[in-house]
Motif scaffolding. Sequence first.
Motif, short mmCIF file in Angstrom:
data_model
loop_
_atom_site.label_atom_id
_atom_site.label_comp_id
_atom_site.label_asym_id
_atom_site.label_seq_id
_atom_site.Cartn_x
_atom_site.Cartn_y
_atom_site.Cartn_z
N HIS A 53 0.65 -1.15 0.10
CA HIS A 53 -0.19 -0.06 0.11
C HIS A 53 0.83 1.36 0.12
O HIS A 53 0.42 2.26 0.16
N ARG A 54 2.08 1.14 -0.16
CA ARG A 54 2.84 2.27 -0.10
C ARG A 54 4.27 1.94 -0.73
O ARG A 54 4.75 1.03 -0.58
N ASN A 88 8.24 8.73 0.77
CA ASN A 88 7.20 7.85 0.94
C ASN A 88 5.91 8.52 0.14
O ASN A 88 5.90 9.72 -0.17
N TYR A 109 1.66 8.09 -0.82
CA TYR A 109 0.66 7.61 -0.50
C TYR A 109 -0.56 7.95 -1.27
O TYR A 109 -0.64 9.16 -1.70
N GLU A 110 -1.25 7.07 -1.41
CA GLU A 110 -2.50 7.23 -2.01
C GLU A 110 -3.86 7.69 -1.15
O GLU A 110 -3.57 7.78 -0.22
N GLN A 123 -5.33 6.94 2.59
CA GLN A 123 -4.14 6.24 3.48
C GLN A 123 -3.79 7.34 4.62
O GLN A 123 -3.73 8.58 4.34
N ILE A 165 -1.30 7.84 8.42
CA ILE A 165 -0.15 7.33 9.17
C ILE A 165 -0.52 7.38 10.79
O ILE A 165 -1.28 8.62 11.49
N THR A 224 -2.97 11.85 -4.46
CA THR A 224 -1.81 11.25 -4.29
C THR A 224 -0.74 12.20 -3.52
O THR A 224 -0.56 13.22 -3.82
N ASN A 272 -2.31 0.27 5.61
CA ASN A 272 -2.08 1.48 5.24
C ASN A 272 -1.95 2.26 6.34
O ASN A 272 -1.21 3.64 6.40
N ARG A 312 1.52 3.50 8.06
CA ARG A 312 2.57 4.07 7.59
C ARG A 312 3.32 5.07 8.28
O ARG A 312 2.55 5.75 9.11
N ASP A 352 5.36 8.55 8.12
CA ASP A 352 5.82 9.30 7.31
C ASP A 352 7.15 10.11 7.54
O ASP A 352 8.18 9.80 6.66
#
Length: 741
Positions: A175-176, A229, A231-232, A235, A237, A332, A638, A641, A643
């Motif tokens: 996912h990332r 990183n 991310y979509e 998602q 953190i 994104t 997800n 994650r 950052d």
Amino acid sequence: MDAREENNVKAVRRSKEEKKLLRKQIKASHTLLKHEGIHTAPQPTRSLVVANGGLGNSVSREELSAALKEMGEMESLLMPPHKPYAFVTYRCEESALKAYTHLNGQKLQCGESSVMLYLAYVSSVTHEEEASVPLPEGLVLLEDFVSPEEEALLLAAVDWSSTNDDVTAQKALKHRRVKHYGFEFRYDNNNVDKDKPLPAGIPAECLPVLERCLRNGHINVMPDQLTVNQYESGQGIPPHVDTHSPFEDTILSLSLGAKTVMEFRHPDGRVVAVVLPGRSLLVMKGESRYVWTHGITPRKFDMVPACEQQSPDHVTPEPGTRSNLTLSKRGTRTSFTFRKIRLEPCRCAFTSACDSQGASSTPSPSTPPPPALPCCHADAARLEEEYVHRVYDAIASHFSSTRHSPWPRVCHFLSSLPPGSVLADVGCGNGKYLGVNPEMIAVGCDRSSALVQICAERGFHAFVSDALNVPLRTASCDACISIAVIHHFSTEERRLAAVRELVRLLKPGGHALIYVWAFEQEYNKQRSKYLKDHNKEHHGKENLTKNTSEDRREPHGKSAMQNSGHLEEGYEPVDKKQDVGKVTDGKLSVHTNRTAFNTQDLLVPWHLKEGKKQGEEESGDGGKRNKRKEKSTKVLTNQTRIDSNPGLSPGFDASMSPGLRLDTDDATHSPDSKPSPSGTTQTSSSHLKSESESHLTPVFHRYYHVFHQGELEQLCSQVDGVKVQSSYHDQGNWCVILEKD
């Protein structure tokens, strides 16, 4: 049928539609009055309240404003944060009348969904502005720090074509996507190998940006490590503090691409939401870097200040207020996080959070030392903040995706309420029970803002609140429910206060339904399905904690903790139980899932293991096991994650907050359907690995007080003006229905 008859039929149809619209308007006005104190006016005015047209219903300012502007010139548009309504004031009464006539009962298209608007006149528009909150000490946000041309160069410098690049330690994650330059950040120990630099240093395209940071005094030494990183949309953190020992003080985070909102939380409870526009630079130093956690709630939309040019005819509120808000759809986002490798141990002033000075920051296969039982109100609040509240904020999206089936006996209670009854769901989670009975007026509250946002997206009325202090009027509700909430309070005084608050909300003759997790997971010679599933998974082997009398079941399907304790045959009053269920060393024990309990106060783990069924990992929070294990696992990863620095803060795994009820349909049999303890919450002393490249299993812990038989009734008996109408055991939960005198 001749033309005359056809016209008569059409007239009758129009009349029915008008009556239906009128009923809907009246219901909307009634709801606004009951729960928001908003009085509608019988005569036309220049101001209107727009029910269902608020930020809490996923309606953006731009979408609503466009529809309202067609009716005439607006003077102001007020959209309170998290609320499912808005206020509009027109320049003249004629425009308001036109909006009232043409927009009432009309659908407003909001992205891929639509909402039905109901308008009513109001005499005046009043709204208390929330004062602006200062940024955490040491935090600086610089907007437009790079130009669009520089942004394009930086994004082009990152080559994602390779799925396994040793030069930049690129990992092909589910996912990332992540790349490391200079040094690889190791997710297995939340550190870097300072003796093994990567072949690829920081890309040359980054140097002009870093040199500008040096010139402007944002840093005093050139960084030598970069993590990229990507991310979509949707998602997030989990809240974390970047590990102290691997890197020096200042951390730079450059946001490229889509805008997002990052939340900073102080251990004392302060929360600051910071909008990170594309091409902005976030500088974290001192307290903001070492003490405050930062994270991004997983969601598709964020509430952000509206651009003035998008609403030129609005009355612009004072800077720092929260009236001029709109919704921003996430896209994104790519973050460039620059750090300087630390060569000496950290000697910061924040020793309680510093791993160089004794605080734990490295995930370990062994269980870290658990916290002690609270000895005062302040200790209890801190324990619940860390082992309840923060956890559910972090896991809200995954939790909601696995909780969807209401429990039958809770549904029966709700369905038995007369039409028009007012219901308060205290600790509503994702709102699973708010839509069970459409004939009642239901409102929910939850300690988790992320879960309240999910309720709003589903069209439910909910607000953020602690279960100990619900901002609803006394005696305003016909019924209240508290499903799997009270067992998250860590002292009897706080559990009693939660019951008193429910009773305060009830009208005379009103009823409250309470569910808590039961110490007894076997009752009347029947095991809870949670324990039965445990046996099936072990090929018919008997439970290791088989009791001579009754096994314990988790309340509300939360993961049953492993216990080796046994209850004697027959029930003894709570005050006679001397040894069973007591914490002997002052420390909370960590429960083993799918087993009976041996202590009443404990931490329930949630393990995320690749290839294992999510339902097998969960304790008992939900009424059903998760049938969408793969999807749930993806959502959870997800959320893990990281950052800036992948190392999570020691306090990240906060459990559910008081008053926060999470549902768990995946867990085996818990009506409150909360994320099963075995899969979602990381203890403050253990660290969540953000990527699947690590072989260690991420572990979260949530605090629970499991109730002995008779304990819930005894607790409720201490509240004046209420009686226990009935009590029962439901799949590992003790349940009572209270009636107010």
